[in-house]
Design an enzyme around this catalytic site. Sequence first.
Site, PDB file in Angstrom:
ATOM      1  N   ASN A   1      -1.222   1.619   6.073  1.00 47.59           N
ATOM      2  CA  ASN A   1      -0.301   1.014   5.768  1.00 47.59           C
ATOM      3  C   ASN A   1      -0.110  -0.025   6.922  1.00 47.59           C
ATOM      4  O   ASN A   1       0.037   0.413   8.037  1.00 47.59           O
ATOM      5  CB  ASN A   1       0.857   1.474   5.050  1.00 47.59           C
ATOM      6  CG  ASN A   1       0.656   1.825   3.758  1.00 47.59           C
ATOM      7  OD1 ASN A   1      -0.398   2.047   3.156  1.00 47.59           O
ATOM      8  ND2 ASN A   1       1.893   2.531   3.147  1.00 47.59           N
ATOM      9  N   GLY A   2      -0.070  -1.439   6.728  1.00 46.95           N
ATOM     10  CA  GLY A   2       0.297  -2.259   7.873  1.00 46.95           C
ATOM     11  C   GLY A   2      -0.758  -3.209   8.296  1.00 46.95           C
ATOM     12  O   GLY A   2      -1.748  -3.367   7.467  1.00 46.95           O
TER      13      GLY A   2
ATOM     14  N   GLU B   1       7.885 -14.464 -12.125  1.00 48.19           N
ATOM     15  CA  GLU B   1       7.239 -13.081 -11.485  1.00 48.19           C
ATOM     16  C   GLU B   1       6.651 -12.221 -12.658  1.00 48.19           C
ATOM     17  O   GLU B   1       5.506 -11.652 -12.413  1.00 48.19           O
ATOM     18  CB  GLU B   1       8.285 -11.952 -10.891  1.00 48.19           C
ATOM     19  CG  GLU B   1       9.308 -12.462 -10.070  1.00 48.19           C
ATOM     20  CD  GLU B   1      10.167 -11.377  -9.234  1.00 48.19           C
ATOM     21  OE1 GLU B   1       9.489 -10.825  -8.427  1.00 48.19           O
ATOM     22  OE2 GLU B   1      11.192 -11.075  -9.695  1.00 48.19           O
TER      23      GLU B   1
ATOM     24  N   HIS C   1      15.928 -37.241  -9.233  1.00 52.99           N
ATOM     25  CA  HIS C   1      15.025 -37.513  -8.273  1.00 52.99           C
ATOM     26  C   HIS C   1      13.483 -37.126  -8.339  1.00 52.99           C
ATOM     27  O   HIS C   1      12.968 -36.875  -7.262  1.00 52.99           O
ATOM     28  CB  HIS C   1      15.914 -37.174  -6.696  1.00 52.99           C
ATOM     29  CG  HIS C   1      17.150 -37.370  -6.660  1.00 52.99           C
ATOM     30  ND1 HIS C   1      17.420 -38.829  -6.202  1.00 52.99           N
ATOM     31  CD2 HIS C   1      18.244 -37.169  -6.593  1.00 52.99           C
ATOM     32  CE1 HIS C   1      18.396 -39.255  -6.179  1.00 52.99           C
ATOM     33  NE2 HIS C   1      19.111 -37.954  -6.481  1.00 52.99           N
TER      34      HIS C   1
ATOM     35  N   GLU D   1      17.486 -17.412  -9.384  1.00 55.43           N
ATOM     36  CA  GLU D   1      17.200 -15.961  -9.455  1.00 55.43           C
ATOM     37  C   GLU D   1      16.488 -15.978 -10.904  1.00 55.43           C
ATOM     38  O   GLU D   1      15.536 -15.220 -11.047  1.00 55.43           O
ATOM     39  CB  GLU D   1      18.423 -15.189  -9.236  1.00 55.43           C
ATOM     40  CG  GLU D   1      18.061 -13.702  -9.462  1.00 55.43           C
ATOM     41  CD  GLU D   1      17.035 -13.053  -8.892  1.00 55.43           C
ATOM     42  OE1 GLU D   1      16.511 -13.492  -7.848  1.00 55.43           O
ATOM     43  OE2 GLU D   1      16.658 -11.878  -9.090  1.00 55.43           O
TER      44      GLU D   1
ATOM     45  N   TRP E   1      -3.224  -2.667  -1.512  1.00 53.95           N
ATOM     46  CA  TRP E   1      -3.098  -3.950  -1.531  1.00 53.95           C
ATOM     47  C   TRP E   1      -3.514  -4.631  -0.883  1.00 53.95           C
ATOM     48  O   TRP E   1      -3.141  -4.765   0.324  1.00 53.95           O
ATOM     49  CB  TRP E   1      -1.446  -4.175  -1.736  1.00 53.95           C
ATOM     50  CG  TRP E   1      -0.878  -5.162  -2.476  1.00 53.95           C
ATOM     51  CD1 TRP E   1      -0.797  -5.774  -3.799  1.00 53.95           C
ATOM     52  CD2 TRP E   1      -0.161  -6.177  -1.887  1.00 53.95           C
ATOM     53  NE1 TRP E   1      -0.350  -6.686  -4.061  1.00 53.95           N
ATOM     54  CE2 TRP E   1       0.004  -7.271  -2.970  1.00 53.95           C
ATOM     55  CE3 TRP E   1      -0.037  -6.906  -0.578  1.00 53.95           C
ATOM     56  CZ2 TRP E   1       0.442  -8.578  -2.568  1.00 53.95           C
ATOM     57  CZ3 TRP E   1       0.619  -8.080  -0.249  1.00 53.95           C
ATOM     58  CH2 TRP E   1       0.914  -8.820  -1.409  1.00 53.95           C
TER      59      TRP E   1
ATOM     60  N   CYS F   1       0.745  -1.158   0.115  1.00 55.89           N
ATOM     61  CA  CYS F   1       0.004   0.037   0.048  1.00 55.89           C
ATOM     62  C   CYS F   1       0.921   1.285   0.123  1.00 55.89           C
ATOM     63  O   CYS F   1       1.945   1.400   0.553  1.00 55.89           O
ATOM     64  CB  CYS F   1      -0.898  -0.004   1.251  1.00 55.89           C
ATOM     65  SG  CYS F   1      -1.810  -1.643   1.499  1.00 55.89           S
TER      66      CYS F   1
ATOM     67  N   LYS G   1       6.235  -4.547  -4.676  1.00 50.88           N
ATOM     68  CA  LYS G   1       7.758  -4.192  -4.729  1.00 50.88           C
ATOM     69  C   LYS G   1       8.146  -4.227  -3.069  1.00 50.88           C
ATOM     70  O   LYS G   1       9.423  -4.663  -3.013  1.00 50.88           O
ATOM     71  CB  LYS G   1       7.912  -2.828  -5.057  1.00 50.88           C
ATOM     72  CG  LYS G   1       9.518  -2.260  -5.206  1.00 50.88           C
ATOM     73  CD  LYS G   1      10.109  -2.889  -6.118  1.00 50.88           C
ATOM     74  CE  LYS G   1      11.611  -2.482  -5.947  1.00 50.88           C
ATOM     75  NZ  LYS G   1      12.578  -3.609  -6.797  1.00 50.88           N
TER      76      LYS G   1
ATOM     77  N   LYS H   1      12.987 -14.536 -11.466  1.00 48.44           N
ATOM     78  CA  LYS H   1      12.669 -13.308 -12.463  1.00 48.44           C
ATOM     79  C   LYS H   1      11.589 -13.591 -13.532  1.00 48.44           C
ATOM     80  O   LYS H   1      10.738 -13.036 -13.632  1.00 48.44           O
ATOM     81  CB  LYS H   1      13.795 -12.961 -13.196  1.00 48.44           C
ATOM     82  CG  LYS H   1      14.824 -12.284 -12.803  1.00 48.44           C
ATOM     83  CD  LYS H   1      14.667 -10.792 -12.321  1.00 48.44           C
ATOM     84  CE  LYS H   1      13.768 -10.573 -11.074  1.00 48.44           C
ATOM     85  NZ  LYS H   1      14.233 -10.611  -9.785  1.00 48.44           N
TER      86      LYS H   1
ATOM     87  N   ARG I   1       4.624   0.148  -6.002  1.00 52.46           N
ATOM     88  CA  ARG I   1       4.373  -0.719  -4.979  1.00 52.46           C
ATOM     89  C   ARG I   1       3.619  -1.581  -5.048  1.00 52.46           C
ATOM     90  O   ARG I   1       3.438  -2.808  -4.254  1.00 52.46           O
ATOM     91  CB  ARG I   1       4.345   0.227  -3.462  1.00 52.46           C
ATOM     92  CG  ARG I   1       5.264   1.446  -3.311  1.00 52.46           C
ATOM     93  CD  ARG I   1       4.811   2.185  -2.318  1.00 52.46           C
ATOM     94  NE  ARG I   1       4.575   1.682  -0.901  1.00 52.46           N
ATOM     95  CZ  ARG I   1       5.489   1.782   0.003  1.00 52.46           C
ATOM     96  NH1 ARG I   1       6.672   2.541  -0.108  1.00 52.46           N
ATOM     97  NH2 ARG I   1       5.090   1.388   1.101  1.00 52.46           N
TER      98      ARG I   1
HETATM   99  C1  G6P Z   1       9.364  -8.434  -3.043  1.00 57.68           C
HETATM  100  C2  G6P Z   1      10.020  -7.932  -4.222  1.00 57.68           C
HETATM  101  C3  G6P Z   1      11.109  -8.865  -4.665  1.00 57.68           C
HETATM  102  C4  G6P Z   1      12.241  -8.668  -3.345  1.00 57.68           C
HETATM  103  C5  G6P Z   1      11.530  -9.238  -2.080  1.00 57.68           C
HETATM  104  C6  G6P Z   1      12.499  -8.842  -0.932  1.00 57.68           C
HETATM  105  O1  G6P Z   1       8.781  -9.872  -3.116  1.00 57.68           O
HETATM  106  O2  G6P Z   1       9.047  -8.199  -5.279  1.00 57.68           O
HETATM  107  O3  G6P Z   1      11.947  -8.468  -5.743  1.00 57.68           O
HETATM  108  O4  G6P Z   1      13.363  -9.565  -3.757  1.00 57.68           O
HETATM  109  O5  G6P Z   1      10.536  -8.496  -2.011  1.00 57.68           O
HETATM  110  O6  G6P Z   1      12.492  -7.332  -0.738  1.00 57.68           O
HETATM  111  P1  G6P Z   1      13.672  -6.564   0.063  1.00 57.68           P
HETATM  112  O7  G6P Z   1      13.160  -5.125  -0.220  1.00 57.68           O
HETATM  113  O8  G6P Z   1      13.680  -7.009   1.461  1.00 57.68           O
HETATM  114  O9  G6P Z   1      15.016  -6.778  -0.662  1.00 57.68           O
END
Ligand code: G6P
Length: 612
Positions: free
Chosen positions: A105-106, A492, A508, A485, A79, A2, A607, A489, A27
């Site tokens: 927020n929270g 997502e 396995h 990673e 959100w 949010c 984000k 990517k 965000r």
């Molecule tokens: C979210 C983002 C990711 C990020 C993760 C951890 O899921 O979409 O890209 O790696 O949070 O976030 P941070 O700010 O703690 O690196």
Amino acid sequence: MCGIVGFTGRQQAAPILLDGLEKLEYRGYDSAGIAVAQAGGAEPSIEIVKAKGRLKVLREMTDDGRSVSGTCGIGHTRWATHGEPSVVNSHPHYAKNKRVAVVHNGIIENYQEIREKLTKEGFSFVSATDTETVAHLLDKYYTGNPIEAISKVMFRVRGSYALGILFADRPGEIYAVRKDSPLIVGRSEQGNFIASDVPAILKYTRDVCFIPNLEIVKLTAVEIHFYNVDQEEVEETFSEINWDTEAAEKGGFAHFMLKEIYEQPKAVRDTISPRISDGHVDLEELGMSREELAKVSRLQMVACGSAYHVCMTARYMVEQTARVPVDVDLASEFRYRNPVMEKDTLVIVVSQSGETADSLAALREAKKLGYRVLGIVNVVGSSIAREADSVFYTWAGPEISVATTKAYSTQLAAVYLLAIGLGKAKGVIGEAQETQMVEELLRLPEKIERILEEKERIQWFANKFSHSKDIFFIGRGLDYASSLEGSLKLKEISYIHSEAYAAGELKHGTISLIEDGILVVGVATQKGLFEKLISNMVEVKSRGAYVLGVTSYGNYSMEDVANYTIYVPKTMECFAASLVVVPLQLLAYYVALGKGLDVDKPRNLAKSVTVE
Ligand code: G6P
């Protein structure tokens, strides 16, 4: 997650609120709303306009904010956590009689219990949110003194919150308070602001204060006052944000993600260079002497998402370089597993935002258990940066795209520097090896640039596979961490099912998923494991897979197996993750682009995940 923005000043508030909310779109959100104080009528009131979906809808409903009069207001992008995404659940929320409006927020953890009590007292709820309980509580406690009412609410609720509040009978005033959820205030000639994140107000001011935890703020068009929970006025200092406004915008690229991929050489350079002096790694900013570093017997690394993959890379890299054992945990697991750690363990929390709820909780858990915590953080002044014993900043600058790229690369760079510093302090690596590693580190940015020059090859390949249903990534050792990673990517932003496997595990179970035409990406940069990975690629290929090899120049035997090969420049094996990740990021980007998806704002993702 949010977003909050608020403005009180001389101009019409609604257009400024919409503009600020737009800057927070990255965000992630599913609905949005604004509340603006109306001082003109017979009785002052608060007007709320909310909409489900994109901000565009809210803009249309309000003629870009012009149809909502008033110079003081708050806005929110939601959100969903409690209650589905809908107009009624979106913020701001009114209290009874519309005397109070709140954005939040929270998470209010004890909202059910409060809700039941308030219902018995005659308050009626319209939404399924935890936030509405705060609106009603404020209304209940408000007898003309906002600070008193807010402080009472603070004693009543549990959980985390950043709140923006309007009281109908106090037009021109915004109240804000926070606990464990970020919130800033900004001041300017035109008026004063609140925001959950800097980009929301950067266009209007750089003069900001990160509100300390558990403090209340009162803003008028010309004044800002801070209070502690005991309602005593306190002094706070403002600082100048020196981010470039351009840096928070796209600068000619189609998407923030591509822009940020291209910013990696600079970001990596900015993270490494200040820590090299006279050819040596200088870790002075950690506030740990060489002796203290030498005493570290173990690293416990904790993070979420891509930052967790950095920790996985670090496990291989640091163990080889410094011969220090490294344990790696997802923050959401670490915080509840009551970990057993030896005395001289250094806990490292890696986070771009510095606000990820689980990572922050893991940090607090480690501190509670008496361990020293080092934060590898990108956002200056964020919660993790403030609460860690030492901070090692990654200088990636603001990262807007939800899928991280440049922050990830700078986190890798930070880990390399720590590994060298640790190895040196422990006497595992000597001068000559340090010099060699430092020289190679300084060459990484230019090598990343070279990969970017070949992006068309990756784009061409990605277009062929943008309609895949499943894509697998395999690797061994460090390449396994990079595969994780690469797979994250891809899934997502392209919504293609994808998994990464340690190649030795294929037999396995996973190999049963391999079908004709399925894409398997094999990452192979580690000499000692190269032949083994090639064998795994042969195994999947013979079961029908289409194989993409990602390796370093020189490893041309890859072409004997792979249907297509992407080469990255040669580097020391321990730094290979920094190079192979770039084609994997580009692959994900172009696959998502080929599918016509919203690359920067993938569905359901945020984000900065500031709730558990
Ligand atoms: C979210 C983002 C990711 C990020 C993760 C951890 O899921 O979409 O890209 O790696 O949070 O976030 P941070 O700010 O703690 O690196």
